[in-house]
Write a protein that holds these residues in place. Structure first.
Motif, short mmCIF file in Angstrom:
data_model
loop_
_atom_site.label_atom_id
_atom_site.label_comp_id
_atom_site.label_asym_id
_atom_site.label_seq_id
_atom_site.Cartn_x
_atom_site.Cartn_y
_atom_site.Cartn_z
N LEU A 120 1.65 4.64 -12.55
CA LEU A 120 1.26 3.25 -12.30
C LEU A 120 1.32 2.93 -10.82
O LEU A 120 2.18 3.45 -10.10
N ASP A 121 0.44 2.03 -10.37
CA ASP A 121 0.57 1.48 -9.03
C ASP A 121 1.59 0.34 -9.09
O ASP A 121 2.09 0.00 -10.17
N PRO A 122 1.96 -0.26 -7.95
CA PRO A 122 2.99 -1.31 -7.96
C PRO A 122 2.63 -2.55 -8.79
O PRO A 122 3.52 -3.31 -9.17
N SER A 123 1.35 -2.74 -9.10
CA SER A 123 0.93 -3.88 -9.92
C SER A 123 0.79 -3.51 -11.39
O SER A 123 0.38 -4.33 -12.20
N GLY A 124 1.12 -2.28 -11.74
CA GLY A 124 1.05 -1.85 -13.13
C GLY A 124 -0.30 -1.31 -13.56
O GLY A 124 -0.51 -1.07 -14.74
N ASN A 125 -1.23 -1.10 -12.61
CA ASN A 125 -2.51 -0.47 -12.94
C ASN A 125 -2.27 1.01 -13.19
O ASN A 125 -1.64 1.69 -12.37
N ALA A 126 -2.76 1.52 -14.31
CA ALA A 126 -2.58 2.92 -14.66
C ALA A 126 -3.64 3.78 -13.98
O ALA A 126 -4.82 3.43 -13.97
N LEU A 127 -3.20 4.91 -13.43
CA LEU A 127 -4.09 5.86 -12.79
C LEU A 127 -3.93 7.22 -13.45
O LEU A 127 -2.81 7.60 -13.83
#
Length: 142
Positions: A120-127
């Protein structure tokens, strides 16, 4: 695979632009393009991604089962070469990244065998970043 490829563009919400700048620019090594107080362009392996500020942005906690793992949906990423994937996996491990699905090989011995990892990125977007030993397997049918 001999397909003419053009860069994709993806805009996505983040709740903290400085944290996005550190994550995408610092950790992932994405060169920064244009920016404002509300968004930042990044070069993600030749593709344009844009982090847009949304102070209320929240990630969605949905998953789908894939090869015995709970894969976060939605997610985005890039199909890398094996060497790029290995280098990124090592950099993420060195920075003690918390993986949703740690670097692994999925569909081992099957059509579409691939190296993959989710975080996850710091905003919770999954990669998801993945790589195929044989790029012709990218769109192979069972």
């Amino acid at each position: 695979m001999n397909i003419e490829r053009r860069p994709f563009h993806l805009a996505f919400p983040v709740h903290d632009l400085p944290a996005a700048r550190h994550f995408y620019g610092g950790l992932l090594g994405c060169a920064e393009g244009r920016s404002s107080d509300h968004w930042i362009d990044f070069n993600l392996y030749g593709h344009q991604i844009v982090a847009h500020l949304d102070a209320n942005a929240q990630s969605r906690a949905m998953t789908n089962p894939v090869d015995g793992e709970d894969v976060p949906v939605p997610h985005f990423g890039v199909v890398l070469t094996i060497a790029q994937w290995e280098a990124l996996a090592e950099r993420l491990k060195q920075h003690e990244t918390e993986f949703i699905i740690a670097p692994t090989t999925r569909f081992r011995g099957e059509v579409g065998e691939q190296a993959t990892m989710f975080f996850l990125d710091p905003s919770g977007n999954a990669l998801e970043f993945k790589a195929f030993a044989d790029d012709d397997q990218l769109f192979a049918a069972d």
